[in-house]
Design a protein around this motif. Sequence first.
Motif, short mmCIF file in Angstrom:
data_model
loop_
_atom_site.label_atom_id
_atom_site.label_comp_id
_atom_site.label_asym_id
_atom_site.label_seq_id
_atom_site.Cartn_x
_atom_site.Cartn_y
_atom_site.Cartn_z
N HIS A 13 0.81 -1.22 0.00
CA HIS A 13 0.00 0.00 0.00
C HIS A 13 0.84 1.27 0.00
O HIS A 13 0.58 2.21 -0.73
N HIS A 14 1.86 1.33 0.87
CA HIS A 14 2.74 2.49 0.90
C HIS A 14 4.07 2.13 1.54
O HIS A 14 4.21 1.07 2.16
N LEU A 15 5.03 3.02 1.39
CA LEU A 15 6.35 2.85 1.96
C LEU A 15 6.66 4.02 2.88
O LEU A 15 6.21 5.15 2.63
N HIS A 16 7.42 3.75 3.94
CA HIS A 16 7.90 4.80 4.83
C HIS A 16 9.41 4.92 4.61
O HIS A 16 10.18 4.05 5.02
N VAL A 17 9.82 5.99 3.94
CA VAL A 17 11.20 6.21 3.53
C VAL A 17 11.80 7.30 4.41
O VAL A 17 11.10 8.24 4.82
N LEU A 114 7.23 -4.52 8.76
CA LEU A 114 6.03 -4.54 7.93
C LEU A 114 4.89 -3.97 8.74
O LEU A 114 4.67 -4.37 9.89
N ILE A 115 4.17 -3.01 8.18
CA ILE A 115 2.94 -2.51 8.79
C ILE A 115 1.79 -3.20 8.07
O ILE A 115 1.69 -3.15 6.84
N LEU A 116 0.93 -3.85 8.81
CA LEU A 116 -0.20 -4.58 8.25
C LEU A 116 -1.48 -3.91 8.72
O LEU A 116 -1.68 -3.70 9.93
N GLY A 117 -2.35 -3.56 7.78
CA GLY A 117 -3.56 -2.84 8.15
C GLY A 117 -4.59 -2.88 7.05
O GLY A 117 -4.49 -3.65 6.09
N VAL A 118 -5.60 -2.03 7.20
CA VAL A 118 -6.65 -1.85 6.19
C VAL A 118 -6.65 -0.38 5.80
O VAL A 118 -6.73 0.50 6.67
N ALA A 119 -6.57 -0.11 4.52
CA ALA A 119 -6.48 1.26 4.04
C ALA A 119 -7.74 2.05 4.37
O ALA A 119 -8.87 1.53 4.25
N ALA A 130 -0.02 3.96 -12.11
CA ALA A 130 1.23 3.43 -11.53
C ALA A 130 0.94 3.11 -10.07
O ALA A 130 1.11 3.94 -9.20
N ARG A 131 0.51 1.89 -9.83
CA ARG A 131 0.14 1.41 -8.50
C ARG A 131 1.37 0.90 -7.78
O ARG A 131 2.07 0.02 -8.30
N VAL A 132 1.64 1.42 -6.58
CA VAL A 132 2.78 0.89 -5.84
C VAL A 132 2.55 -0.60 -5.62
O VAL A 132 1.47 -1.02 -5.19
#
Length: 279
Positions: A13-17, A114-119, A130-132
């Motif tokens: 879903h997303h990245l934390h950079v 890893l963060i696991l969740g529901v958007a 362009a889907r991550v």
Amino acid sequence: MSSLQTDTPLSLHHLHVTSDKPEALAAFYEDLFELARMNSHGDAIVLAAGERAVVIGDGKPGELAAAAYTARDHAALALLRARLDDLAEPPPSTASLLFHDDAFTVRDPQGRRLILGVARVPRSADRMAARVQHTVFQTTELEKVLDFYVNRIGFAVSDEVVDEDGALMTCFLRSDDEHHSLAFFRGSNNAWDHHCYETRSWNDIRDWGDRFARARRSIFFGPGRHGPGNNLFFMVTDPDGNRIELSAELVQVDAGGLPGVWPHEEYTLNSWGRGWIRT
């Protein structure tokens, strides 16, 4: 054994950079990836659009603080949480802007998060698709890491790359029907290698190539076609040197499909031409 693909599918879903120049890095993703800035959360900048999102925090450049995967719904996440409860940690505070409150974090044996969740917001179409979609790491302990992700978390192996002696060099892991959402290769460091955005077609690859060219962000690998995954691709870098892949036509893999085995050679990395073989 429980499998993410069959029981609780996950997609990136997303990245934390992290970056020592977070404002400059945020400007790059706002401009070229057409991300909108959400409310900043502490020292982090949260950017999101229909199919992609990134959190940029202050820190050492070129590092991935976390990769965040979304479950299809809260019931699926609850099943996953029950299975991984002994590993579960509270998520970072920034996760609350993109995920619901039942999100949690797990760490692998080398400390990757890893963060696991529901958007909170369902994905929607962007002006430029362009889907991550996946991210890749180099590791000094490939077998140990793979044992954790496959036998503990529930990823499935789609393809393996082996050297001339039969030693495993790279492994592609899926968490839903797409060929891979995560991959690891054997190396001399523990480092983030790249992340990828999946488009819809070769024409999208062309359009993204033109977009980066106008911004003077030259392609350094590709265009070409990977062996594992059979996807079209090219790669560029962002202002911090983080490697970005644009991809199309990544194959789907049936649950229970046997892993493919590929030789560690240029053709496997790029069947169209020169490969970029990491060391």
